[in-house]
Design an enzyme around this catalytic site. Structure first.
Site, PDB file in Angstrom:
ATOM      1  N   CYS A 195      13.406  11.680   7.012  1.00 50.32           N
ATOM      2  CA  CYS A 195      13.328  11.383   8.423  1.00 50.32           C
ATOM      3  C   CYS A 195      14.609  11.526   9.204  1.00 50.32           C
ATOM      4  CB  CYS A 195      12.611  10.041   8.669  1.00 50.32           C
ATOM      5  SG  CYS A 195      13.538   8.776   7.742  1.00 50.32           S
TER       6      CYS A 195
ATOM      7  N   LYS B 291       0.853  -1.089  -0.043  1.00 54.02           N
ATOM      8  CA  LYS B 291      -0.009   0.015   0.148  1.00 54.02           C
ATOM      9  C   LYS B 291       0.862   1.115  -0.083  1.00 54.02           C
ATOM     10  CE  LYS B 291      -1.585   2.911   2.859  1.00 54.02           C
ATOM     11  NZ  LYS B 291      -1.599   4.238   2.297  1.00 54.02           N
TER      12      LYS B 291
ATOM     13  N   GLU C  44       9.173  16.819  15.178  1.00 56.29           N
ATOM     14  CA  GLU C  44       9.536  16.553  13.724  1.00 56.29           C
ATOM     15  C   GLU C  44       9.032  17.405  12.869  1.00 56.29           C
ATOM     16  OE1 GLU C  44      10.943  12.982  10.986  1.00 56.29           O
ATOM     17  OE2 GLU C  44       9.083  12.814  11.836  1.00 56.29           O
TER      18      GLU C  44
ATOM     19  N   GLU D 157       9.842   1.756  10.553  1.00 56.63           N
ATOM     20  CA  GLU D 157      11.133   3.153  10.251  1.00 56.63           C
ATOM     21  C   GLU D 157      10.196   4.422  10.466  1.00 56.63           C
ATOM     22  OE1 GLU D 157      12.519   6.088   9.093  1.00 56.63           O
ATOM     23  OE2 GLU D 157      12.732   4.804   7.254  1.00 56.63           O
TER      24      GLU D 157
END
Length: 478
Positions: A279, A170, A378, A245
């Site tokens: 990231c 997906k 973040e 992750e």
């Protein structure tokens, strides 16, 4: 206008169970670039069933057969690199040079790395009279993000194929175009029916259905920590393996003996790469307090030299991926100003002359403390926070004072940098601007996830360990 309303299930492009179309927006133009259909639980059931049927035979294929298959995939992928790069640019705004040289290039990099690892990977070994076997885990579900779309597909699919697993992908519904081309590559390469399947959809529907599906043996997710929690929660009742992750807020420690100009300018450039949508970006720059004023001047010059423009030009930065992402970044820039950080470069609003498109100014804050929002959250945009420190012990304390632990960076003399690198609690540390290594494991500590991708370590995520006791007993008796 792209029209990708079918799913790839059991070796064929098929109609969804129900029509629920979604417009895909080009972030550079804010115009509709194409359409996909969002899948349902019925589509997930169909794809998982195909993968489950394919597993018994594919899991028994030989190393040679899987090497041949990966070689065919590499050949087909090479033909489609221009198409993949163009799709990445259109779906998430990466400049053409970045889409070709990094985004699309990482796909073939992972394929070729997987081939080399597979050639000599040890699937069996004797331990006394016990045969230790590493067997494919089964049906895998892959939920991948929009920021490095092909990279994250390739680093999951390649080791899964190499180890004999079957799978359902997906991709992000925000950036689905490159995943369709990847699927065309799989089909053209002759991947057996049911081994690789694709269902488009959103996280709450298709992602959740895959995560909780009783016939899915492993789910590998890349995305936000918040979404990762939901994947793990959905997967828990079926006790499947979950590899994740997730987010990061990586520290870049510039030691007192570093080349300040090179370290600061390089650190700014690393944050701005991919419009800050990585990231592992080094978004917290730790600078000796006595050198902060000099570092500010260097960072300001580097940020203001970062060109922003349409992805079809030569700009260093394109837009961020969506209005939602743009609004989030703007809110956090405003928060940095409100909480008292010094705005060194950039700031709120769009760059001059770029009123259409989700463009963000390359932004640098200094005099940041580690309790400020821009040091904790973040941002996932081109925003750097510069924090002062007094002594290496405090630098390490600040670096490790985060819920994240994906990556870390150190600049300075090799001996000192190596010592500091050992003490940063993160999954991958880069010393003095070293580039990435496709064989090095990628993944995080703490709330940055669990498990590792890339290279031989990536194979391990898709294997179960089996001990066959007494395998060699007859031979031993003889």
């Amino acid at each position: 206008m792209r029209d990708y309303r079918k799913f790839y299930i059991d070796g064929a492009w098929v109609d969804p169970a129900a029509a629920h179309d979604l417009e895909v927006i080009n972030p550079a133009t804010e115009a509709v670039a194409g359409h996909i259909t969002l899948g349902s639980e019925a589509d997930v059931d169909r794809a998982v069933a195909a993968a489950a049927r394919a597993f018994p035979s594919f899991s028994r294929t030989s190393r040679a057969e899987r090497l041949e298959l990966l070689g065919a995939i590499a050949a087909e992928y090479q033909k489609r690199i221009p198409d993949i790069a163009a799709a990445v640019t259109e779906e998430m705004g990466a400049p053409g040079w970045l889409a070709t040289q990094a985004q699309a290039a990482l796909g073939i990099g992972h394929i070729m790395t997987g081939i080399e690892v597979l050639k000599n990977y040890g699937f069996e070994e004797m331990q006394g009279t016990t045969l230790m076997v590493k067997e494919p885990i089964g049906v895998c579900a892959f939920i991948t993000p929009w920021n490095w779309p092909i990279n994250q597909i390739a680093c999951k699919v390649v080791p899964a194929l190499a180890t004999g697993c079957t799978m359902v992908l997906k991709p992000s519904e925000i950036a689905p175009f490159s995943a369709i081309i990847w699927t065309e590559v799989m089909h053209a390469a002759g991947v057996p029916a049911g081994v690789f399947n694709l269902v488009n959809g959103d996280g709450p529907t298709v992602g959740a259905a895959l995560s909780r599906h009783p016939q899915v043996d492993m789910v590998s997710f890349t995305g936000s920590t918040r979404a990762g929690v939901e994947v793990a929660r959905a997967a828990a009742p079926t006790i499947k393996r979950v590899a994740q992750e997730l987010g990061g807020k990586s520290a870049n420690i510039i030691l007192d003996d570093a080349d300040l100009e090179k370290a600061v300018a390089g650190g700014v450039q690393a944050v701005m790469m991919n419009s800050g949508q990585s990231c592992n970006a080094p978004t917290r720059m730790l600078v000796p307090a006595a050198k902060m004023e000099a570092a500010k001047a260097i960072a300001k010059a580097a940020a203001e030299a970062t060109t922003v423009g349409a992805p079809d030009g030569n700009a260093a930065m394109g837009p961020v991926v969506s209005k939602t992402q743009y609004d989030k970044i703007q809110s956090l820039i405003e928060k940095g100003i409100a909480e008292g950080a010094t705005l060194v470069a950039g700031g709120p609003g769009k760059p001059e002359g770029l009123e259409t498109g989700y463009y963000v100014k390359p932004t640098v804050f200094a005099d940041v403390t580690n309790d400020m929002t821009i040091a904790r959250e973040e941002i996932f945009g081109p925003v750097l926070a510069m924090l002062p420190y007094e002594g290496e012990a405090q630098a390490l304390e600040i670096a490790n004072d985060t819920v994240y632990g994906l990556a870390g960076y150190v600049q300075g003399s090799p001996d000192k940098a190596r010592d500091i690198a050992r003490q940063i609690r993160a999954g991958q540390i880069s010393i003095n601007g070293a580039g990435f290594d496709l064989n090095a494991p990628f993944g995080g500590y703490k709330q940055s996830g669990n498990g590792r991708e890339w290279g031989a370590h990536g194979f391990a995520e898709f294997l179960e360990a089996k001990a066959i006791i007494g395998w060699g007993a007859g031979e031993a008796a003889e």
